[in-house]
Every structure is written in structure tokens, then in C-alpha cells.
Scaffold this active site. Sequence first.
Site, PDB file in Angstrom:
ATOM      1  N   ASN A  19       0.841  -1.209   0.000  1.00  0.00           N
ATOM      2  CA  ASN A  19       0.000   0.000   0.000  1.00  0.00           C
ATOM      3  C   ASN A  19       0.874   1.257   0.000  1.00  0.00           C
ATOM      4  O   ASN A  19       0.572   2.233  -0.690  1.00  0.00           O
ATOM      5  CB  ASN A  19      -0.941  -0.011   1.206  1.00  0.00           C
ATOM      6  N   MET A  95       1.423  -2.648  12.322  1.00  0.00           N
ATOM      7  CA  MET A  95       0.868  -3.685  13.191  1.00  0.00           C
ATOM      8  C   MET A  95       1.090  -3.398  14.673  1.00  0.00           C
ATOM      9  O   MET A  95       1.503  -4.269  15.440  1.00  0.00           O
ATOM     10  CB  MET A  95       1.486  -5.037  12.820  1.00  0.00           C
ATOM     11  N   HIS A 114      -8.094  -1.521   6.580  1.00  0.00           N
ATOM     12  CA  HIS A 114      -8.296  -2.788   7.288  1.00  0.00           C
ATOM     13  C   HIS A 114      -8.954  -3.783   6.333  1.00  0.00           C
ATOM     14  O   HIS A 114      -9.984  -3.474   5.723  1.00  0.00           O
ATOM     15  CB  HIS A 114      -9.187  -2.571   8.513  1.00  0.00           C
ATOM     16  N   LEU A 149      -9.871  -0.011  18.414  1.00  0.00           N
ATOM     17  CA  LEU A 149      -9.130  -0.769  17.403  1.00  0.00           C
ATOM     18  C   LEU A 149     -10.015  -1.068  16.192  1.00  0.00           C
ATOM     19  O   LEU A 149     -11.061  -1.711  16.324  1.00  0.00           O
ATOM     20  CB  LEU A 149      -8.612  -2.079  18.012  1.00  0.00           C
ATOM     21  N   ASP A 150      -9.571  -0.603  15.038  1.00  0.00           N
ATOM     22  CA  ASP A 150     -10.292  -0.796  13.773  1.00  0.00           C
ATOM     23  C   ASP A 150     -11.751  -0.331  13.891  1.00  0.00           C
ATOM     24  O   ASP A 150     -12.629  -0.833  13.169  1.00  0.00           O
ATOM     25  CB  ASP A 150     -10.247  -2.273  13.327  1.00  0.00           C
ATOM     26  N   GLU A 179      -7.579  -2.853  -2.134  1.00  0.00           N
ATOM     27  CA  GLU A 179      -6.908  -1.943  -1.195  1.00  0.00           C
ATOM     28  C   GLU A 179      -6.155  -0.867  -1.951  1.00  0.00           C
ATOM     29  O   GLU A 179      -6.205   0.325  -1.625  1.00  0.00           O
ATOM     30  CB  GLU A 179      -5.938  -2.715  -0.292  1.00  0.00           C
TER      31      GLU A 179
END
Length: 221
Positions: A19, A95, A114, A149-150, A179
Amino acid sequence: MTHRKQARLAILISGRGSNMQVFINACASGDLDAQVGLVISNNPDAAGLQRAAEAGIATCCIDHRSYSSREDFDQALVEQLNSTQVDLVILAGFMRILTPVFIAPFAGRLLNIHPSLLPKYPGLHTHQRALDAGDSEAGVTVHFVTAELDGGPPIVQARVPIVPGDTAATLAARVIEEEHVIYPVAAQWYLQGRLTLTDQGAYLDGNPIPVSGIAHTPDLR
Ligand code: GRF
């Protein structure tokens, strides 16, 4: 955003950086009116660091193992980013779970990607979880980052089918193609001043974005 001529991106990675590479390419080609000012990895062995360096981009490793707490690590990230003057922070396979020490100073200008159809499957192993659940489709979501988170407000989401015989690897390969399409789209919206985060959620062109994000279509700009 500031009023500097060209917006500066910082990209945070932990791994291969595909990405990240898409952003580097989009800035180089002019598709994105921005420059990648800095790539940071928490992982000294991240392949993406090499890729960024080869593209002539400043890189920096802040190894989380050198810090005794998440907050201390996050503070080091903040200081590095503040010294670089960035307009938008792109998490691209970064991460580490971030704390408010990092998130608060960059609220509203911090994006993540995500690999699931959020709010489904926050966390890890998203593709396997979608397969295990017998889902007929999977996908990817670009969202604003908040302390959950997310869990920050989605911006844009792309769907792919799950087909018979799929494994986590084949599904991941299908998802990552999407993505690479939707992440620059979301960043472009931000850089154009069209995308904002408020206490009520995410807005595009002044309109609230649906809770699952804007559905990606090939002509979406
Ligand atoms: C991507 O699947 C992204 O959605 C997730 O981590 C992966 C990073 O891949 N957050 P890459 O390093 O950009 O190739």
C-alpha cells in the site's frame, strides 16, 4: 491541512509495504497531489523500508521493543512526525495498537486500511475468519483512526466475492487489489479538503458517510 504548496504524507508500515508503494507511485505520477515526506516502521526488517529508500524517501525505524510502554513508543512516533511536518498520516499495515498519546494529536488526519468489511472482523486473521463464517463476500475498509481498534468511522469500502476453493491467501490477493485502489481515493478526498472527521462521524463534501463507508465503484472520485 496547512497552506504549504504540496501536502506531505507520512506512512507507517510494519511489513512489505505494498500500500505504501501505491502512495509513492501515485505521488510520483501526480495522481495524488502530495509528497511522501517520511516512512516509519516499527520493524527494522520491514521490506517496505527498503522499497521506500529505493524511491528516495526518508525512512526511519522506531523499534517498539526499545520502549517500555505503548505510550512511550507512541510519544516517540509523535515527536518524529512533528519534526517532519506532515498533513496526513497513513497507516499501511502498521501492526501496532496505538494509544491516545498518538491518536489524539493526529485525530482527523490519521487513516488506516483494514482488510475486512468493517464493522465485521476487526483485528487479525480477517480473511480466514470470513471463510470460517461461510461469508459470500469479503472486502476492505479505509477508516479514520480513533482509540477503538479498527473502530473509527469508515470512509470507503470495497467488496470482493468469496469463491469456492478460496483460501486466506487467495482471498487476501483478491482483496489487496481493491486496497490499492481505494486507499489513494480516500487520501485524495482528504487532501482536497472534502473529507472531515467530527464528533458525529466522517463527512464527505459535508454529507455524513454511511456507517459502512462509501461503497466503492469503479468511477468513484
Ligand atoms: C494490508 O492487507 C492492510 O489492509 C493491512 O495490512 C496489510 C498490509 O499490506 N492493514 P502491505 O504491507 O501494504 O502490503
